[in-house]
Structure formats: structure tokens, C-alpha cells
Design an enzyme around this catalytic site. Structure first.
Site, PDB file in Angstrom:
ATOM      1  N   ASP A 464      -4.037 193.518 -19.020  1.00  0.00           N
ATOM      2  CA  ASP A 464      -3.643 194.903 -19.075  1.00  0.00           C
ATOM      3  C   ASP A 464      -2.786 194.996 -20.418  1.00  0.00           C
ATOM      4  OD1 ASP A 464      -4.301 196.390 -16.877  1.00  0.00           O
ATOM      5  OD2 ASP A 464      -2.902 194.992 -15.634  1.00  0.00           O
ATOM      6  N   CYS A 511      -0.950 184.808 -17.619  1.00  0.00           N
ATOM      7  CA  CYS A 511      -2.044 184.826 -16.552  1.00  0.00           C
ATOM      8  C   CYS A 511      -3.252 185.550 -16.746  1.00  0.00           C
ATOM      9  CB  CYS A 511      -1.317 184.928 -15.223  1.00  0.00           C
ATOM     10  SG  CYS A 511      -0.438 186.557 -15.169  1.00  0.00           S
TER      11      CYS A 511
HETATM   12  C1  PEP Z   1      -3.592 191.158 -16.332  1.00  0.00           C
HETATM   13  O1  PEP Z   1      -3.077 192.249 -16.588  1.00  0.00           O
HETATM   14  O2  PEP Z   1      -3.524 190.388 -17.125  1.00  0.00           O
HETATM   15  C2  PEP Z   1      -3.245 190.390 -14.813  1.00  0.00           C
HETATM   16  C3  PEP Z   1      -3.078 189.076 -14.872  1.00  0.00           C
HETATM   17  O3  PEP Z   1      -3.220 191.207 -13.775  1.00  0.00           O
HETATM   18  P1  PEP Z   1      -4.533 191.875 -13.290  1.00  0.00           P
HETATM   19  O4  PEP Z   1      -5.659 191.524 -13.947  1.00  0.00           O
HETATM   20  O5  PEP Z   1      -4.668 191.761 -11.853  1.00  0.00           O
HETATM   21  O6  PEP Z   1      -4.159 193.607 -13.585  1.00  0.00           O
HETATM   22 MG    MG Z   2      -2.375 193.516 -14.859  1.00  0.00          MG
END
Ligand code: PEP
Ligand code: MG
Length: 594
Positions: A464, A511
Site C-alpha cells: 500500500d 510485511c
Molecule cells: C501491505 O499493504 O503491504 C500489506 C502487507 O497489507 P495488504 O497487502 O494486505 O494490504
Molecule cells: Mg496493506
């Protein structure tokens, strides 16, 4: 006659791996329905054809229902109950027969007109439940029409027979969830990008994927032989002998490398200069626990709890959630599990949560923590479930899409309320559970020092963070080429986050998907990441590489890299600085990092 010459399509490499097999084209285009005049004497013949197609369709749907119930469960099978109700709706049947008699055309033409009227009328109603029924009507009408026309039903069952490569315009996270690990060899889509959630799920299922192909559905005949290269983003249709041999060798080579990576998976996480590093896994539920163990991960850095909501297409109650979270925590104890609270919105929705389709910019809309803060009862229900589960293992909790101090403070206040309720009930939980924020919105990245007052740790969601910083919708294939985690702005932002957090003595993990990539992972460690969390399937490879690198070299390159003007320059510098150290690897890095 079908042309069997080889063609190569280029898309976006989305999930690594190479697969070879027959295509299962998931067509959702309008069927071509012939129109011809039918004399009044033949009317009964038309009605009889209609009725026998209804019978055939009923048999197919019932079979599908039983099959899906056995393979995937009752919840998933219920959709076909709804289909049977549509099929047997007397109003639809009678109106089609009346229409045929009124217009004097074949029964298919009459049925098509009636269905169009239904769909139009239903679509205009401002009721989510009824709008959902439009999808059912379309699905059933399509199947019935195919039976009347005697054409092959399209691939609508998530439960294919032989292993296939799914070719579709687009896939939702629920389509992907319904794909059985062994039933789908790979998937290729016209739309999508590297960080759409369907792709993230494919990656954790170990299924290679190529997306953003624009016209794969129209160019790939159903049943044709395909090779999908998820590293390069290529799809070869009807591969020639020489191509098959070349890919056959690559598949073999990949297998050997994978075996090599897996052989060190559970060895210690120490760099070449004996500095420790931490690799953790991203998971979607208890079904991923076995892969976490096999990968050698030191816990879970991101547990995407919304997957339970998506998988069951429901708002599970506290007890159901508690049991799910407890399973994960118990089976991984004493390893830590970072449970992220509900992140619905963007490209993830359920029937009860369907704002995304109605929002012009769902990723910037009523998503994640915004939804939870507006719905404190739903939020508290989840918080109580996580807290109760924390008594059965080592849980941490984190909030997604935090964009301000006020939001973080509100979320913590609701967490305190949930704790109070459990104390009142006399239920146990970990009083010292750590609480963190995801840093995935630029406004949060800029105020990490202020957020630090309310957080025990941070986790950077680069999927994001990249989309919001460069203004690139992460699921829009038209701009997917511009989605660039190595953009100098991203690197500067990451550097700022790590520095602010270090000054406040707060650990930061990463992450987002880049944490699982061999080129980015060492850079993130050099910048100061406390831990990296990615799909379990990717961890052994990352570990293999980082174990062969020196931490001081990673730190040095991280310092220099923030001065680079372009992503291309950054990448070149990284490859030179990091991979030049890999002298003791038997393979040339360009061969290994494909
Ligand atoms: C991100 O945004 O990098 C994340 C780990 O969350 P998601 O991909 O679930 O939005
Ligand atoms: Mg995210």
C-alpha cells in the site's frame, strides 16, 4: 481449423514459478445467441427444448453443489442453492414461454430478452441483496443458454477435474480462495497487478501467475497447451518442441534450486558476518500453519484476518473468530503471531461488506481501520476474539491503514474497552500483548515519531505504501508498469521510517511483498528492518541469499542507495554491491534471481 503455431504473450510477472499444462478459459463474455423465426406449429417443440435444457441445467448445478460441498464445504456450496432457486423460478419460465409466443422467434431469443429485462430491472434497485441476485441470474442464464445452444459450458466450477492453467479476465480473492491447491497449476489474467490480493494469495499457495495480459482470454483457446513463466511474465501458447525442452530444463533447474533453498530453511538466520536476522511468514489462516513450520519462519509477521471473512463470506461471530485465531496461536506457540485486525475494502469485500463497488476510489475509501472505527461493535468483537486467543500462544496485534495519531489512539481506546469487557466476563487474555501500527499510508510514514507514543512496534506495508506514495492503484494493470518499490521516493520514505522509529527505540518490520524478494530483502535489512515477513514459500530463498551476505555491506549499500536518482540506478547498484559478495554461490546470481 485451429492454428497450432506458437505465440508468446507478455504480461506482468506476478507469482514466481513455471507451469505447463492445458488452459481452462474462464469466459464471461456474452454468448452469441442466434435469432430465427419459428412457425406457430413448432411452438411446442421450442418449449420442449427449453424444458429439457432446464432439466439438464438442474442436474449440472446439483452435481456441482455436491462436489463443491465435499471439496470446499457447505458455505461455498450454498451459492448453488441460490442458483437452483433462480432456475426453478416459475415467473422466469412462464415469461419466456409467453415471450416466445409473442415474438415468434426461437426460444433462446425469447429467453435472452426476458433475462435482459430482469437484469436491468434488478440492477436499478438500490438493494445490495437484490443486486447480488443479478450475478446469480446471469450465471444460471448463461448455463441454461449453453445447454439450449448445445455449446460447452464455460469453466464456472472452481473444482476442475484435471490440473489446469486458469485463464480469466480477472480473479477476485474469493475466486482464488476457491481454487484448490492441487487443481490449479497456474493462473493468467487480463487484468490485475503484482500486489492485487488474488495474486498475493496465489503466491502463498505456491501457484505461478502472470497478470495484466490485456487479451489472454480472447487469444488463448480453451484446452490449448500453455507454459506460464511467473518469473518473466510470459505465457507461451502451443509451445513448439524446442520451447518445451527449454522450459522443461528450467523447471528442472528451479526444482533443484528450490531443494537447495529448502535444505537450509531451518538453519540459523545469521549473515556471512554472523549477524542475526529474522524472517517471518505472512498467513491467511490455520491452513497456512504447516507451510510456516516447513519454511523455518520465526513466527508470523502478518496474519490477514479478513481472509476468514472472505472465505466464509460472512461476519463470523466472536466464538468462530476466537477458535480460528486460537488454532493458529496454539499450533505455532511459542513463536509470535502478529494478528492484523480486519482489512476489508480496496479489492477485498464480502456480501455484508460491499462498499468497494460503490466507491469511486475504494483503496482510498472506507477501508480497514476506518471501517472498524465506524463499526465499534464489529471491531470489538474481533478484538475480544484476538485477546482471548492471546491466552493460547504469543500474540501481537496491529492495526491496518493507520493515517493519524487520532486513529491510533481511538483504536487503542476500543482495545481497552474490549479488555475491560473480558475482565468483566472473567475471561483470560495476555495483559502484556504488544500493540503496533502498520505504516502503509504516507501520512503515517511522516509521523512515525508521533505514532511511537502509542505503539510498541511498527510494520511497513509496502504494497500500500508504494501505491499511495506514487499514486499507482495497485490493482490497475494499465499503470502497473509504474508500480515501483525502488522509486527514490519510496526508499527515502523507508529510510525516514526506520530512522524515526530507531530514535524512539521501536522495532520496525516489513510485511509487504518486497520483503520476500531476493533483491529487496537485503536492502531492507541494511536500512534497519528488525524482521522481514513474506509468503512462507518465498522465505527459504531469501534466507539462502542473506546467509551468504555481510550485514555491514547491506548497511553500506543502504546508506548510498538513497542518493540514487532512479529506480534503475538503484537496482543496478544493489545488484553490483550485494551480489558481488556471493562468490561462494555455485550459481551466477542472474541465473538464480530470475
Ligand atoms: C501491505 O499493504 O503491504 C500489506 C502487507 O497489507 P495488504 O497487502 O494486505 O494490504
Ligand atoms: Mg496493506
Amino acid at each position: 481449423m485451429q492454428d497450432n503455431s506458437q505465440i508468446t504473450l507478455q504480461g506482468i510477472p506476478a507469482a514466481p514459478g513455471i507451469a505447463q499444462g492445458p488452459a481452462l478459459v474462464y469466459v464471461q463474455r456474452e454468448l452469441e445467441v442466434p435469432q430465427y423465426v419459428v412457425s406457430p406449429d413448432d411452438r411446442f417443440g421450442e418449449v420442449a427444448r427449453f424444458e429439457s435444457a432446464i432439466l439438464r441445467t438442474r442436474e449440472q448445478i446439483s452435481r456441482l453443489r455436491t462436489d463443491v460441498a465435499q471439496r470446499l464445504g457447505e458455505n461455498e456450496a450454498n451459492i448453488f442453492e441460490a442458483h437452483l432457486l433462480v432456475l426453478e423460478d416459475p415467473a422466469l419460465i412462464e415469461e419466456t414461454i409467453r415471450e416466445q409466443s409473442a415474438i415468434g422467434l426461437n426460444i433462446e431469443a425469447a429467453f435472452q430478452r426476458v433475462v435482459r429485462r430482469y437484469v436491468e430491472a434488478f440492477s436499478q434497485l438500490d438493494d445490495d441483496f437484490i443486486k447480488e441476485r443479478v450475478t446469480d441470474i446471469r450465471d444460471v442464464a448463461r448455463r441454461l443458454m449453453q445447454n439450449m445452444l448445445g455449446t460447452q459450458p464455460s469453466a464456472q466450477s472452481p473444482a476442475g477435474d484435471a490440473p489446469r492453467i486458469v485463464v480469466a479476465e480477472d480473479l477476485s480473492p474469493s475466486d482464488t480462495a476457491a481454487m484448490e491447491k492441487d487443481g490449479v497449476l497456474a493462473f493468467v489474467t487480463d487484468m490485475g497487478s503484482r500486489t492485487s490480493h488474488a495474486v498475493i494469495m496465489a503466491r502463498s499457495m505456491g501457484i505461478p501467475a502472470v497478470v495484466g495480459l490485456h487479451n489472454a482470454v480472447s487469444q488463448i483457446p480453451n484446452g490449448s497447451e500453455l507454459i506460464v513463466d511467473g518469473f518473466e511474465g510470459t505465457v507461451v501458447v502451443n509451445p513448439a518442441e524446442e520451447t518445451r525442452t527449454r522450459y522443461g530444463r528450467l523447471i528442472q533447474r528451479r526444482k533443484e534450486l528450490q531443494r537447495k533453498y529448502e535444505s537450509i530453511a531451518t538453519l540459523s538466520s545469521l549473515t556471512a558476518d554472523k549477524k542475526p536476522f529474522i524472517l517471518q511468514a505472512n498467513i491467511g489462516g490455520p491452513e497456512d500453519v504447516a507451510a510456516v513450520r516447513k519454511s523455518g519462519a520465526e513466527g508470523v509477521g502478518l496474519y490477514r484476518t479478513e481472509n476468514l471473512f472472505i472465505r466464509t463470506d460472512s461476519m463470523p461471530d466472536e466464538q468462530t473468530q476466537f477458535e480460528e485465531y486460537r488454532k493458529v496461536l496454539e499450533s505455532l506457540a511459542p513463536l509470535p503471531v502478529t494478528v492484523r485486525t480486519l482489512d476489508l475494502g480496496g479489492d477485498k469485500s464480502t456480501s455484508q461488506y460491499r462498499f468497494s463497488g460503490e466507491e469511486a476510489n475504494p483503496f482510498m475509501g472506507f477501508r480497514a481501520i476506518r471501517y472498524c472505527l465506524e463499526n465499534p461493535e464489529v471491531f470489538k468483537q474481533q478484538l475480544r476474539a484476538i485477546l482471548r486467543a492471546s491466552a493460547h500462544g504469543k500474540a501481537k496485534i496491529m492495526f491496518p491503514m493507520i493515517s493519524s495519531v487520532e486513529e491510533m489512539a481511538k483504536a487503542r481506546a476500543i482495545l481497552e474497552e474490549a479488555k475491560g469487557e473480558l475482565r468483566h466476563r472473567g475471561q483470560r487474555f495476555d495483559e502484556h500483548m504488544e500493540v503496533g501500527a502498520m505504516i502503509e499510508v504516507p501520512s503515517a510514514a511522516l509521523i512515525v515519531d508521533l505514532l511511537a507514543e502509542h505503539c510498541d512496534f511498527f510494520s511497513i506495508g509496502t504494497n500500500d505504501l508504494v501505491q499511495y506514495t506514487i499514486a499507482i492503484d495497485r490493482v490497475n494493470e494499465r499503470v502497473a508498469g509504474m508500480y515501483e518499490p525502488m522509486h527514490p521516493a519510496i526508499l527515502r520514505l523507508l529510510d525516514m521510517i526506520f530512522k524515526q522509529a530507531k530514535a524512539k527505540n521501536k522495532p520496525v518490520s516489513v510485511c509487504g511483498e518486497i520483503a520476500g524478494e531476493t533483491l529487496y530483502a537485503p536492502l531492507l535489512l541494511g536500512l534497519g528492518a528488525h524482521a522481514l515477513s513474506a509468503s512462507a514459500a518465498l522465505l527459504p530463498e531469501v534466507k539462502y541469499f542473506v546467509r551468504h551476505m555481510r550485514m555491514d555491506a547491506m548497511e553500506k549499500v543502504a546508506k548510498e542507495i538513497v542518493t540514487q536518482p532512479t529506480a534503475q540506478a538503484t537496482r543496478a547498484m544493489l545488484k553490483k554491491a550485494l551480489f558481488s559478495q556471493l562468490t561462494d554461490l555455485e550459481n551466477h546470481p542472474d541465473d538464480v534471481v530470475r
